[in-house]
Enzyme design. Structure first.
Site, PDB file in Angstrom:
ATOM      1  N   GLU A   1       0.866  -1.175   0.000  1.00 41.15           N
ATOM      2  CA  GLU A   1       0.000   0.000   0.000  1.00 41.15           C
ATOM      3  C   GLU A   1       0.905   1.228   0.000  1.00 41.15           C
ATOM      4  O   GLU A   1       1.795   1.332   0.851  1.00 41.15           O
ATOM      5  CB  GLU A   1      -0.906   0.011   1.238  1.00 41.15           C
ATOM      6  CG  GLU A   1      -1.868   1.190   1.251  1.00 41.15           C
ATOM      7  CD  GLU A   1      -2.748   1.253   2.488  1.00 41.15           C
ATOM      8  OE1 GLU A   1      -3.536   2.202   2.601  1.00 41.15           O
ATOM      9  OE2 GLU A   1      -2.632   0.356   3.348  1.00 41.15           O
TER      10      GLU A   1
ATOM     11  N   ARG B   1       6.044 -13.260   9.566  1.00 39.20           N
ATOM     12  CA  ARG B   1       6.675 -11.983   9.251  1.00 39.20           C
ATOM     13  C   ARG B   1       8.046 -11.902   9.923  1.00 39.20           C
ATOM     14  O   ARG B   1       8.366 -12.676  10.829  1.00 39.20           O
ATOM     15  CB  ARG B   1       5.802 -10.822   9.716  1.00 39.20           C
ATOM     16  CG  ARG B   1       5.594 -10.787  11.221  1.00 39.20           C
ATOM     17  CD  ARG B   1       4.678  -9.632  11.637  1.00 39.20           C
ATOM     18  NE  ARG B   1       5.290  -8.352  11.302  1.00 39.20           N
ATOM     19  CZ  ARG B   1       4.625  -7.205  11.357  1.00 39.20           C
ATOM     20  NH1 ARG B   1       3.348  -7.184  11.694  1.00 39.20           N
ATOM     21  NH2 ARG B   1       5.246  -6.073  11.075  1.00 39.20           N
TER      22      ARG B   1
ATOM     23  N   LYS C   1       4.595   1.212  10.934  1.00 44.72           N
ATOM     24  CA  LYS C   1       4.656   2.451  10.151  1.00 44.72           C
ATOM     25  C   LYS C   1       4.297   3.655  11.015  1.00 44.72           C
ATOM     26  O   LYS C   1       4.884   4.729  10.881  1.00 44.72           O
ATOM     27  CB  LYS C   1       3.704   2.362   8.954  1.00 44.72           C
ATOM     28  CG  LYS C   1       4.195   1.474   7.819  1.00 44.72           C
ATOM     29  CD  LYS C   1       3.214   1.524   6.662  1.00 44.72           C
ATOM     30  CE  LYS C   1       3.648   0.627   5.520  1.00 44.72           C
ATOM     31  NZ  LYS C   1       2.669   0.625   4.403  1.00 44.72           N
TER      32      LYS C   1
END
Length: 609
Positions: A65, A304, A314
């Protein structure tokens, strides 16, 4: 084949097997995807049916994204998806999952494109001489997504819900309590279609209604309790402008994007595991309606990257930038790809790291030293050597004129740019470094002790050492200022002992020290970067990650470097002998004639295990 701009250490090693490779190899052996057609671009069932057999054996995708800068966790995913496509005769698409117009910007799109290219990967394919570019935007599929939503409504699989957000939250239930049907769930398809078109036409306010999939409000998987698939959001989109005031939810958009692009193996992290049943449900409904072509993509989840001394949120990374804790997204202490690049990391080192840590289904922590070790391994035989003095004190050779006839006499010294062991068989060695020795040189302050501790082998009164690449010298003492601080070290040069000459071994020295000539040394700003956090898990257990900031993560010193280092190009890496690996800063080096180096990492792990 998909492009790969940088050969890497991982390319030549046998690839370690993992569960994803096993799945792909099984699918290839069983011909799971051999009936697929490719229409030359993403499209619906009819589009691909009119195409030709897909020349790509597999299709993967990296779907960021564009709402921020990529970090080291994304780097693992990039290496995984592009690497699998490369290794199995496939292609990996770069797809921007731009379904959230309020947080996405072109700046991030450009940064992501640059990061993937820098890591050594591309999204072009060339099968049988037919070249195609596989960079896509989810927003280019909005028309199809709307069509898919209308199909679900007409088939009785979706409805417009006008409960408030709080009512929906309460009625959804929880892990111990089933959900409650919305009072709007029994609307007819015609009523839902009319209301959905009013949402599309801007006749309803933001938040007044959502389109929900009609699945099972009693499902033990809460993600199947009629998830929202479209919401009203009046926001200008970076790609589609103001065409839409309704936008698809990520969980609805993502499987559709995969299917339109004929993705075979949709690889994501474990937090999406609970979403897989909806992923499959949606693709089955759209295939039943003839909108998408079978076989559908399959989703597979992997753990992950959890890296010690690093945060990858983020939001928290943005907080570091916005509060001035770091100088920007590309601060060399940041785990962003732009930060790692400016720090001096190489694409090859990051690819090697991704290969070495492997792919698993279970969460685990990787020690930061593993990443640093991959960098040292990559640079060991590539980074040219050089001498730099980071904490300088002047060394005066008091008998220089007596030995060589003049205090102004300068003599060339040479050292190899790379050690012999780093030169591959048949490879031409780079030219030797050349630097000058004279009456005055800079040495490290720690290389002199007036009263040496036990075992100290460097300069102290009466001891002899070698100036690396130069002469053996005998220490005679020092000069101090009024506060007792050493301002000069004094020594005598022993003529006839220059390195590389027949008399070099005539005087035995127990130590050799690095130095830089005063005559040709160049002043440099050296930024001594270290880990940003002093806690291996800075945000675990509800801790305030700002409390774990390492106060010593950056020290700036004025150093002296030998002439070869002063000629460095921006982003060029070196090994400063005894100090570690350094890089000429890609932004500030050379600006206004400045010489600026960043410490990438030491010669060994200084943090221990």
């Amino acid at each position: 084949m998909s492009s790969n701009a940088h050969p890497t250490p991982a390319d030549t090693d046998a690839k370690a097997s993992n569960f994803l490779r096993q799945i792909i190899e099984k699918d290839l052996a069983q011909g799971t995807y051999t009936t697929r057609q490719w229409g030359g671009s993403p499209g619906d069932a009819a589009h691909h049916q009119a195409g030709t057999p897909d020349p790509a054996k597999i299709r993967t995708r990296f779907p960021p994204e564009p709402n921020g800068y990529l970090h080291v966790g994304h780097a693992k995913s990039i290496c995984l998806n592009f690497g699998l496509a490369r290794d199995y005769g496939g292609v990996c698409h770069l797809r921007f999952d731009d379904t959230n117009p309020e947080k996405e910007e072109q700046e991030y799109v450009d940064a992501i494109v640059d990061a993937v290219h820098w890591l050594g990967f591309g999204w072009a394919s060339d099968f049988g001489g037919k070249k195609e570019d596989h960079l896509y935007y989810a927003s280019n599929y909005f028309d199809f997504m709307y069509r898919a939503a209308e199909h679900l409504i007409e088939a009785g699989h979706a409805y417009v819900d006008e409960q408030t957000a709080e009512e929906m939250r309460v009625n959804r239930g929880d892990f111990g309590k089933p959900g409650v049907d919305s009072p709007f769930r029994t609307r007819t398809p015609a009523e839902n279609l009319a209301r959905f078109r009013e949402m599309r036409d801007g006749k309803l306010a933001d938040g007044a209604a959502v389109l929900r999939a009609k699945i099972d409000m009693a499902s033990p998987n809460i993600n199947l309790r009629d998830p929202a698939i479209y919401r009203i959001r009046r926001a200008t989109h970076h790609n589609t402008g103001d065409k839409w005031c309704i936008y698809p939810m990520y969980t609805f958009a993502h499987p559709i994007e995969d299917a339109l692009e004929q993705i075979t193996h949709s690889i994501c992290t474990l937090e999406f595991e609970d979403q897989r049943p909806f992923y499959d449900w949606l693709l089955e409904r759209l295939a039943e309606g003839g909108l998408l072509k079978a076989p559908p993509p399959r989703q597979y989840e992997f753990a992950r990257l959890n890296l010690t001394y690093v945060i990858t949120s983020k939001r928290k990374l943005a907080q570091l930038v916005n509060e001035g804790k770091v100088s920007g997204w590309d601060d060399p202490r940041m785990p962003t790809i732009v930060g790692l690049r400016r720090r001096g990391y190489t694409p090859e080192a990051i690819q090697l790291f991704a290969e070495r840590i492997g792919v698993t289904k279970s969460d685990s922590w990787i020690d930061y030293s593993t990443l640093e070790g991959c960098l040292r391994e990559d640079l060991e035989n590539k980074a040219h050597r050089g001498m730099a003095v980071l904490d300088p004190v002047k060394l005066v050779l008091t008998n220089w004129a007596e030995a060589f006839g003049s205090d102004d006499y300068l003599e060339d010294c040479t050292q190899p740019a790379l050690p012999h062991s780093a030169i591959a068989e048949g490879q031409t060695p780079p030219p030797d470094r050349v630097f000058k020795i004279g009456k005055e040189v800079w040495i490290e302050r720690e290389d002199f002790e007036e009263v040496p501790p036990k075992g100290y082998k460097r300069l102290f009164p009466g001891n002899v050492v070698r100036l690396k690449g130069g002469y053996v010298i005998e220490c005679a003492g020092c000069a101090k200022d009024a506060d007792g601080k050493v301002t000069e070290v004094h020594a005598k040069v022993i003529a006839g002992t220059k390195s590389g000459t027949p008399g070099a071994d005539s005087v035995k020295a127990k130590a050799a020290i690095t130095w830089v000539g005063v005559a040709d040394g160049v002043s440099a700003e050296v930024r001594l970067y270290d880990r940003l956090f002093s806690d291996p898990h800075p945000d675990a257990g509800g801790k305030n990650f700002l409390d774990a900031l390492n106060p010593d993560s950056l020290k700036v010193v004025t150093a002296y470097v030998e002439p070869s280092l002063a000629q460095a190009q921006a982003d060029q890496k070196f090994q400063f002998e005894r100090h570690g690996y350094f890089v000429a800063d890609r932004t500030d080096h050379g600006m206004g004639g400045k010489v600026v180096f960043n410490r990438v990492t030491g010669l060994k792990d200084s943090w221990g295990k």
